[in-house]
Enzyme design. Structure first.
Site, PDB file in Angstrom:
ATOM      1  N   LYS A 284      31.231  59.894  40.632  1.00 33.53           N
ATOM      2  CA  LYS A 284      30.871  61.308  40.585  1.00 33.53           C
ATOM      3  C   LYS A 284      32.103  62.085  41.058  1.00 33.53           C
ATOM      4  O   LYS A 284      32.329  62.222  42.271  1.00 33.53           O
ATOM      5  CB  LYS A 284      29.689  61.586  41.517  1.00 33.53           C
ATOM      6  CG  LYS A 284      28.396  60.892  41.087  1.00 33.53           C
ATOM      7  CD  LYS A 284      27.285  61.159  42.079  1.00 33.53           C
ATOM      8  CE  LYS A 284      25.917  60.768  41.529  1.00 33.53           C
ATOM      9  NZ  LYS A 284      25.747  59.315  41.352  1.00 33.53           N
TER      10      LYS A 284
ATOM     11  N   LYS B  84      15.267  54.554  35.097  1.00 34.18           N
ATOM     12  CA  LYS B  84      15.113  54.480  36.560  1.00 34.18           C
ATOM     13  C   LYS B  84      14.116  53.380  36.882  1.00 34.18           C
ATOM     14  O   LYS B  84      12.961  53.447  36.442  1.00 34.18           O
ATOM     15  CB  LYS B  84      14.575  55.809  37.096  1.00 34.18           C
ATOM     16  CG  LYS B  84      15.585  56.928  37.056  1.00 34.18           C
ATOM     17  CD  LYS B  84      16.330  57.030  38.364  1.00 34.18           C
ATOM     18  CE  LYS B  84      17.388  58.127  38.297  1.00 34.18           C
ATOM     19  NZ  LYS B  84      18.427  57.966  39.295  1.00 34.18           N
TER      20      LYS B  84
ATOM     21  N   GLU C 258      22.439  48.974  37.834  1.00 35.99           N
ATOM     22  CA  GLU C 258      23.137  49.919  38.713  1.00 35.99           C
ATOM     23  C   GLU C 258      22.532  49.925  40.112  1.00 35.99           C
ATOM     24  O   GLU C 258      21.324  50.060  40.284  1.00 35.99           O
ATOM     25  CB  GLU C 258      23.046  51.309  38.075  1.00 35.99           C
ATOM     26  CG  GLU C 258      23.810  52.399  38.791  1.00 35.99           C
ATOM     27  CD  GLU C 258      23.835  53.685  37.951  1.00 35.99           C
ATOM     28  OE1 GLU C 258      23.869  53.610  36.710  1.00 35.99           O
ATOM     29  OE2 GLU C 258      23.800  54.768  38.556  1.00 35.99           O
TER      30      GLU C 258
ATOM     31  N   ASP D 240      26.984  52.696  42.459  1.00 37.83           N
ATOM     32  CA  ASP D 240      26.918  54.161  42.398  1.00 37.83           C
ATOM     33  C   ASP D 240      26.919  54.714  43.832  1.00 37.83           C
ATOM     34  O   ASP D 240      27.976  55.124  44.340  1.00 37.83           O
ATOM     35  CB  ASP D 240      25.657  54.576  41.622  1.00 37.83           C
ATOM     36  CG  ASP D 240      25.494  56.088  41.523  1.00 37.83           C
ATOM     37  OD1 ASP D 240      26.321  56.827  42.083  1.00 37.83           O
ATOM     38  OD2 ASP D 240      24.515  56.555  40.888  1.00 37.83           O
TER      39      ASP D 240
HETATM   40 MG    MG Z   1      22.786  55.873  39.876  1.00 36.91          MG
END
Ligand code: MG
Length: 348
Positions: A254, A146, A201, A230
């Protein structure tokens, strides 16, 4: 009445149960802490008594669907429905449509692989330095860090230290969660170019003006490291829109948030898109459905973004054991009636 029509109009008894589960460790998002997972289960029983389950697990900061919206729609349907209700679910209630589709027992594709690799999640900042060797020792070879949590110069200064702690042949994903501006994104893509970075990302927020042309320019012309979307592709319409724009990078999908996951994935597959399957931090019911899509994916295999469990207490709400691999057999072993039966709270 013709027989075919009778078959199409098979009526299901429909029930739903709402859940509110505190994450064992509160989840940090770009929008602040996320302490409690809310969602609901649906159970559809056909006239032969065969039951099917589904989970609607919308993510509050993605797309705007809420469990209150889902409950209100379900209560407007009444307790007996046929599959035509799938055509009435509003487009913005993708997670709910997904749940109903699963509960009606729409056939799912058979697993094409016995197991799939999982990306290990590194904590933000310098904590990644201590965690990386532990996860490497556990067998992971794809890592996700992250970023955009601390100032970019501080994070850029330790990128090489993190990479040095990974076994040879490993790759690192950088997930900015939309937290950079254009210049910072370009600086990172320049830095990543000579390094084993699998992709960058969501470098920029999804609502940035002229985002599409800027990202398409970055992805096509200047930098060798792929860019993944994303948050930008969290609904059916978004994913199909970027596909039509010819997005050459990665789609982080997702499945739990897609109203027509099978349809969207079929379109992505026909276009040879690069897809990373990812968790929406759903519980076991939704995880089984989402992972079935991942295991059936015929395209290039990329490590799953499902290294998330354990998330909940008690553990019966968790998806399959997440190690360096997830086994298809463990996905099939999930019994959705267990979380359903454990969730006795009134539906609304
Ligand atoms: Mg992500």
């Amino acid at each position: 009445m013709p027989l075919t029509q009778t078959a199409n109009k098979m009526e299901f008894t429909l029930e739903h149960r709402r859940y509110r589960l505190a994450f064992t460790v509160p989840v940090r998002t770009a929008h602040g802490p996320w302490p409690v997972r809310q969602g609901l289960y649906v159970r559809a029983v056909n006239p032969d008594g065969v039951e099917g389950f589904g989970e609607a697990a919308p993510v509050p900061h993605l797309g705007g669907e809420t469990t209150d919206d889902d409950v209100a729609f379900l209560e407007s349907l009444g307790g007996r429905v046929d599959e035509s209700v799938l055509g009435w679910v509003p487009a913005e209630l993708g997670a709910l449509r997904n749940a109903l589709s699963c509960a009606f027992g729409r056939p799912h594709a058979v697993a094409a692989h016995p197991s799939l690799g999982v990306a290990a999640l590194l904590p933000a900042g310098r904590a990644a330095l201590d965690r990386a060797p532990v996860l490497a020792e556990a067998g992971y070879r794809v890592f996700k860090w992250k970023v955009a949590v601390h100032p970019a110069p501080d994070e850029m200064a330790i990128l090489d230290d993190i990479l040095a702690r990974l076994p040879s042949g490993s790759v690192l994903r950088l997930d900015a969660n939309g937290g950079w501006d254009r210049r910072t994104a370009e600086s990172w893509l320049t830095l990543a170019a000579e390094r084993p970075v699998e992709f960058v990302e969501q470098p920029l927020p999804r609502n940035l003006p002229n985002l599409e042309d800027f990202l398409l320019g970055l992805a096509r012309d200047y930098y060798p490291v792929p860019i993944a979307l994303d948050e930008s592709v969290s609904t059916d319409a978004d994913a199909l829109h970027w596909l039509e724009r010819g997005w050459p990078g990665v789609f982080v999908v997702k499945p739990a948030l897609l109203g027509d996951a099978a349809g969207v994935l079929s379109r992505l597959s026909k276009a040879n898109a690069l897809v990373v399957f990812s968790s929406a931090l759903e519980t076991a019911v939704g995880a089984q459905a989402a992972l079935r899509h991942a295991f059936a994916w015929p395209g290039k295999r990329m490590a799953l973004g499902f290294g998330v469990w354990p998330l909940f207490t008690p553990g019966l709400y968790d998806g399959p054991q997440a190690g360096p691999f997830i086994e298809a057999a463990d996905v099939e072993r999930i019994d959705p009636s267990i979380p359903w039966n454990a969730t006795n709270s009134p539906a609304s």
